[in-house]
Write an enzyme that holds these catalytic residues in place. Structure first.
Site, PDB file in Angstrom:
ATOM      1  N   ARG A   1       2.531  14.935   6.211  1.00  0.00           N
ATOM      2  CA  ARG A   1       3.458  15.451   7.231  1.00  0.00           C
ATOM      3  C   ARG A   1       4.915  15.523   6.783  1.00  0.00           C
ATOM      4  O   ARG A   1       5.754  16.075   7.474  1.00  0.00           O
ATOM      5  CB  ARG A   1       3.331  14.594   8.512  1.00  0.00           C
ATOM      6  CG  ARG A   1       2.074  14.928   9.282  1.00  0.00           C
ATOM      7  CD  ARG A   1       1.821  13.935  10.380  1.00  0.00           C
ATOM      8  NE  ARG A   1       1.365  12.654   9.860  1.00  0.00           N
ATOM      9  CZ  ARG A   1       1.262  11.540  10.579  1.00  0.00           C
ATOM     10  NH1 ARG A   1       1.611  11.550  11.854  1.00  0.00           N
ATOM     11  NH2 ARG A   1       0.843  10.418  10.035  1.00  0.00           N
TER      12      ARG A   1
ATOM     13  N   ALA B   1      54.848  19.579  -9.783  1.00  0.00           N
ATOM     14  CA  ALA B   1      53.965  20.281  -8.842  1.00  0.00           C
ATOM     15  C   ALA B   1      53.509  21.609  -9.429  1.00  0.00           C
ATOM     16  O   ALA B   1      54.268  22.319 -10.089  1.00  0.00           O
ATOM     17  CB  ALA B   1      54.705  20.517  -7.533  1.00  0.00           C
TER      18      ALA B   1
ATOM     19  N   ASN C   1       6.569   8.975   8.819  1.00  0.00           N
ATOM     20  CA  ASN C   1       5.530   9.984   8.625  1.00  0.00           C
ATOM     21  C   ASN C   1       6.112  11.385   8.452  1.00  0.00           C
ATOM     22  O   ASN C   1       5.532  12.218   7.778  1.00  0.00           O
ATOM     23  CB  ASN C   1       4.544   9.969   9.792  1.00  0.00           C
ATOM     24  CG  ASN C   1       3.727   8.682   9.805  1.00  0.00           C
ATOM     25  OD1 ASN C   1       3.271   8.218   8.765  1.00  0.00           O
ATOM     26  ND2 ASN C   1       3.594   8.072  10.961  1.00  0.00           N
TER      27      ASN C   1
ATOM     28  N   THR D   1      -7.095   2.555   3.862  1.00  0.00           N
ATOM     29  CA  THR D   1      -6.348   1.329   3.548  1.00  0.00           C
ATOM     30  C   THR D   1      -7.257   0.189   3.068  1.00  0.00           C
ATOM     31  O   THR D   1      -6.837  -0.616   2.244  1.00  0.00           O
ATOM     32  CB  THR D   1      -5.516   0.880   4.768  1.00  0.00           C
ATOM     33  OG1 THR D   1      -6.311   0.998   5.965  1.00  0.00           O
ATOM     34  CG2 THR D   1      -4.281   1.739   4.937  1.00  0.00           C
TER      35      THR D   1
ATOM     36  N   GLU E   1      -7.976   1.858  16.017  1.00  0.00           N
ATOM     37  CA  GLU E   1      -7.133   2.991  15.645  1.00  0.00           C
ATOM     38  C   GLU E   1      -7.111   4.030  16.766  1.00  0.00           C
ATOM     39  O   GLU E   1      -8.080   4.165  17.510  1.00  0.00           O
ATOM     40  CB  GLU E   1      -7.649   3.617  14.345  1.00  0.00           C
ATOM     41  CG  GLU E   1      -7.483   2.713  13.129  1.00  0.00           C
ATOM     42  CD  GLU E   1      -6.047   2.273  12.902  1.00  0.00           C
ATOM     43  OE1 GLU E   1      -5.149   3.132  12.853  1.00  0.00           O
ATOM     44  OE2 GLU E   1      -5.815   1.051  12.790  1.00  0.00           O
TER      45      GLU E   1
ATOM     46  N   SER F   1      52.103  17.799  -6.440  1.00  0.00           N
ATOM     47  CA  SER F   1      51.110  18.529  -5.648  1.00  0.00           C
ATOM     48  C   SER F   1      50.496  19.677  -6.439  1.00  0.00           C
ATOM     49  O   SER F   1      51.172  20.334  -7.225  1.00  0.00           O
ATOM     50  CB  SER F   1      51.777  19.110  -4.401  1.00  0.00           C
ATOM     51  OG  SER F   1      52.171  18.045  -3.579  1.00  0.00           O
TER      52      SER F   1
ATOM     53  N   LEU G   1       0.851  -1.197   0.000  1.00  0.00           N
ATOM     54  CA  LEU G   1       0.000   0.000   0.000  1.00  0.00           C
ATOM     55  C   LEU G   1       0.887   1.247   0.000  1.00  0.00           C
ATOM     56  O   LEU G   1       1.657   1.471   0.932  1.00  0.00           O
ATOM     57  CB  LEU G   1      -0.900   0.008   1.239  1.00  0.00           C
ATOM     58  CG  LEU G   1      -1.753  -1.252   1.441  1.00  0.00           C
ATOM     59  CD1 LEU G   1      -2.609  -1.109   2.686  1.00  0.00           C
ATOM     60  CD2 LEU G   1      -2.616  -1.526   0.217  1.00  0.00           C
ATOM     61  N   ALA G   2       0.786   2.022  -1.069  1.00  0.00           N
ATOM     62  CA  ALA G   2       1.683   3.176  -1.193  1.00  0.00           C
ATOM     63  C   ALA G   2       1.011   4.355  -1.882  1.00  0.00           C
ATOM     64  O   ALA G   2       1.647   5.125  -2.590  1.00  0.00           O
ATOM     65  CB  ALA G   2       2.943   2.764  -1.956  1.00  0.00           C
TER      66      ALA G   2
ATOM     67  N   ASP H   1       5.569   2.396   3.720  1.00  0.00           N
ATOM     68  CA  ASP H   1       6.310   3.370   4.534  1.00  0.00           C
ATOM     69  C   ASP H   1       6.940   2.767   5.790  1.00  0.00           C
ATOM     70  O   ASP H   1       7.248   3.471   6.732  1.00  0.00           O
ATOM     71  CB  ASP H   1       5.405   4.558   4.908  1.00  0.00           C
ATOM     72  CG  ASP H   1       4.234   4.158   5.799  1.00  0.00           C
ATOM     73  OD1 ASP H   1       4.032   2.959   6.030  1.00  0.00           O
ATOM     74  OD2 ASP H   1       3.529   5.067   6.271  1.00  0.00           O
TER      75      ASP H   1
HETATM   76  C1  UD1 Z   1      -1.851   2.208   9.647  1.00  0.00           C
HETATM   77  C2  UD1 Z   1      -2.829   1.291  10.375  1.00  0.00           C
HETATM   78  C3  UD1 Z   1      -2.433   1.212  11.840  1.00  0.00           C
HETATM   79  C4  UD1 Z   1      -0.993   0.745  11.976  1.00  0.00           C
HETATM   80  C5  UD1 Z   1      -0.062   1.642  11.151  1.00  0.00           C
HETATM   81  C6  UD1 Z   1       1.325   1.042  11.113  1.00  0.00           C
HETATM   82  C7  UD1 Z   1      -4.965   1.544   9.177  1.00  0.00           C
HETATM   83  C8  UD1 Z   1      -6.309   2.160   9.218  1.00  0.00           C
HETATM   84  N1  UD1 Z   1      -4.168   1.788  10.224  1.00  0.00           N
HETATM   85  O1  UD1 Z   1      -2.021   3.509  10.215  1.00  0.00           O
HETATM   86  O2  UD1 Z   1      -3.277   0.309  12.528  1.00  0.00           O
HETATM   87  O3  UD1 Z   1      -0.613   0.755  13.335  1.00  0.00           O
HETATM   88  O4  UD1 Z   1      -0.519   1.732   9.787  1.00  0.00           O
HETATM   89  O5  UD1 Z   1       2.235   1.897  10.465  1.00  0.00           O
HETATM   90  O6  UD1 Z   1      -4.653   0.828   8.251  1.00  0.00           O
HETATM   91  N2  UD1 Z   1      -2.582   4.108   2.006  1.00  0.00           N
HETATM   92  C9  UD1 Z   1      -3.126   3.914   0.755  1.00  0.00           C
HETATM   93  N3  UD1 Z   1      -4.340   4.471   0.472  1.00  0.00           N
HETATM   94  C10 UD1 Z   1      -5.069   5.178   1.379  1.00  0.00           C
HETATM   95  C11 UD1 Z   1      -4.512   5.358   2.663  1.00  0.00           C
HETATM   96  C12 UD1 Z   1      -3.263   4.802   2.949  1.00  0.00           C
HETATM   97  O7  UD1 Z   1      -2.507   3.277  -0.099  1.00  0.00           O
HETATM   98  O8  UD1 Z   1      -6.166   5.632   1.026  1.00  0.00           O
HETATM   99  C13 UD1 Z   1      -1.260   3.531   2.309  1.00  0.00           C
HETATM  100  C14 UD1 Z   1      -0.232   4.570   2.724  1.00  0.00           C
HETATM  101  O9  UD1 Z   1       0.497   5.026   1.586  1.00  0.00           O
HETATM  102  C15 UD1 Z   1       0.649   3.815   3.693  1.00  0.00           C
HETATM  103  C16 UD1 Z   1      -0.267   2.742   4.259  1.00  0.00           C
HETATM  104  O10 UD1 Z   1      -1.377   2.646   3.403  1.00  0.00           O
HETATM  105  O11 UD1 Z   1       1.748   3.197   3.055  1.00  0.00           O
HETATM  106  C17 UD1 Z   1      -0.734   3.054   5.683  1.00  0.00           C
HETATM  107  O12 UD1 Z   1      -1.465   4.246   5.655  1.00  0.00           O
HETATM  108  P1  UD1 Z   1      -1.241   5.388   6.736  1.00  0.00           P
HETATM  109  O13 UD1 Z   1      -2.183   6.494   6.437  1.00  0.00           O
HETATM  110  O14 UD1 Z   1       0.193   5.699   6.871  1.00  0.00           O
HETATM  111  O15 UD1 Z   1      -1.805   4.622   8.020  1.00  0.00           O
HETATM  112  P2  UD1 Z   1      -1.396   4.843   9.529  1.00  0.00           P
HETATM  113  O16 UD1 Z   1      -2.175   5.981  10.087  1.00  0.00           O
HETATM  114  O17 UD1 Z   1       0.074   4.870   9.666  1.00  0.00           O
HETATM  115 CA    CA Z   2       1.987   5.200   8.306  1.00  0.00          CA
END
Ligand code: UD1
Ligand code: CA
Length: 413
Positions: free
Chosen positions: A16, A387, A225, A76, A152, A369, A9-10, A100
């Protein structure tokens, strides 16, 4: 491992970071954050969910991965749903990781997958115990210790907020089961997202089997983050790189001030002195002495028994064995043979304002040098440059000759 696939997931914005560069592309020890996550799943067919800055992410990661676009960042759970159509008919397991979390280690994820297979669970969650759980999802267990939900931060009761076992953000699922359950995950109005973590509670209430694996190393969970997190991750990864080199027979006099990027190879009995930076794509031979205050940049290849001393920079250059360059010098786009001696303050002037040009210094040559070699130029075998000389562009010095002056002239053939 035909029965398992990976999803990273990226798509997140990384607000931030305050950056135009997508979060997962910020470099740590010379490589993007997400590259460390991709290393873990190299043997699996991998799907990357991209969204924010998706073109840049694709361009950086190249082919060989399947990209799935999440056009609206709805959380997510939504990110994972985007991949569902590509999993039709796939009956195996799916490993889900966040792009991440670069400190996650391969053996930990391997353990997660192995335990998931062994237990035949529908979902297995990687957890960690950490001192400061703020910001992470908390692992909620029933009286008998079974995981029943991930809560969460924003939704946690004061009591749940006390829990120090957290969700790392790495999971294994029975593929069809998770895609089915995701349909039932509800919109979280407070955070305006569909949480993947809510799937655990849905599974549990519907009689699904959910297990956990505890990561031994709590730093596994560390997610990037902010830029401060980036620096912290850099420190951990740097320590891992240096430890590996030291165990392979390299002396690092002061690990605290030595910066070696990922993938650098250094031979046995080489000594790296303090305040030295070795960038990615550099190879150093055996029995060398590098630093203090040396900087070796990408594309540099250093042979055995070489000394590169203080206040030196070497970029895209080859340095042959037994060659010495001990003090304040710059080599750029240069090829040096064996047994060359580079005097203090020597500079290869490789850039003419338009292009980078090559300097060749052959075996046994001696550069005095403070000499400047204006590229393109070649110094022959065992030639001597006096040199303070300036060897001008294209005025090659033949083998065995002695050159001196500004501009340098041959004074002895
Ligand atoms: C998430 C988890 C949390 C966990 C933490 C660990 C959820 C709701 N929460 O929180 O329980 O402790 O990771 O680091 O999953 N992303 C997408 N699409 C979106 C949103 C996010 O692809 O719409 C990706 C982000 O790029 C990231 C990952 O999902 O790589 C996690 O998302 P992020 O928003 O960082 O979640 P956290 O608040 O860190
Ligand atoms: Ca995160």
């Amino acid at each position: 491992m035909q029965d398992a696939r990976a999803i990273i997931l990226a798509a997140g914005k990384g607000t931030r970071m305050r950056s135009d560069v997508p979060k997962v592309l910020h470099p740590i020890a010379g490589r993007p954050v997400i590259a460390y996550v991709l290393d873990i799943v190299r043997s699996l067919k991998t799907f990357v969910v991209v969204g924010h800055g998706s073109q840049k992410v694709r361009a950086a990661l190249g082919d060989g991965l399947t990209y799935v676009v999440q056009d609206r960042l709805l959380g997510t759970a939504d990110a994972l749903r985007r991949v569902a159509p590509l999993f039709r008919g796939f009956r195996g397991h799916v490993l889900v990781l966040c792009g991440d979390t670069p400190l996650l280690e391969k053996q930990t994820v391997r353990r997660l997958l192995a335990e998931h297979r062994r237990s035949r669970a529908d979902a297995t969650v990687l957890t960690a115990h950490i001192h400061d759980p703020r910001g992470y999802g908390r692992i909620v267990r029933d009286v008998s210790g079974h995981i029943i939900a991930i809560r969460e931060q924003k939704d946690a009761s004061p009591r749940e907020a006390q829990i120090t076992e957290i969700n790392v953000g790495a999971y294994c699922f029975q593929a069809q089961k998770i895609f089915d359950v995701l349909k039932r995950v509800k919109w979280n109005a407070r955070k305006k997202e569909f949480y993947l973590t809510d799937a655990i509670e849905v599974l549990w209430t519907r009689g699904g089997r959910v297990g956990t694996v505890l990561a031994e190393d709590a730093s596994s969970a560390f997610g990037i983050n902010t830029r401060a997190d980036l620096a912290r991750a850099e420190r951990v990864i740097r320590t891992r790189i240096l430890r590996k080199l030291m165990l392979a027979g390299v002396t690092i006099v002061d690990p605290a001030t030595t910066y070696v990027e990922t993938g650098v190879r250094i031979g046995q009995d080489t000594v790296i002195y303090p305040c030295t930076v070795v960038h990615r794509d550099v190879t150093i031979g055996t029995n060398c002495r590098i630093g203090p205050f040396a900087r070796l940049r990408p594309g540099t290849r250093v042979g055995d028994h070489v000394e590169i001393g203080n206040f030196t920079e070497v970029s895209r250059s080859r340095v042959g064995k037994n060659t010495f360059m001990k003090h304040f010098s710059f080599l750029g786009d240069a090829t040096l043979g064996a047994d060359v001696n580079i005097g203090a303050g020597t500079v290869t002037a490789n850039f003419d304002g338009r292009a980078k040009n090559r300097t060749t210094i052959s075996d046994g040559a001696l550069i005095g040098s403070d000499a400047v070699l204006v590229a393109p130029v070649t110094v022959g075998k065992k030639a001597v440059v006096g040199a303070g000389s300036v060897v001008t562009r294209g005025k090659n010095i033949p083998a065995g000759a002695v050159a001196f002056g500004v501009p340098a002239r041959i004074i002895k053939k």
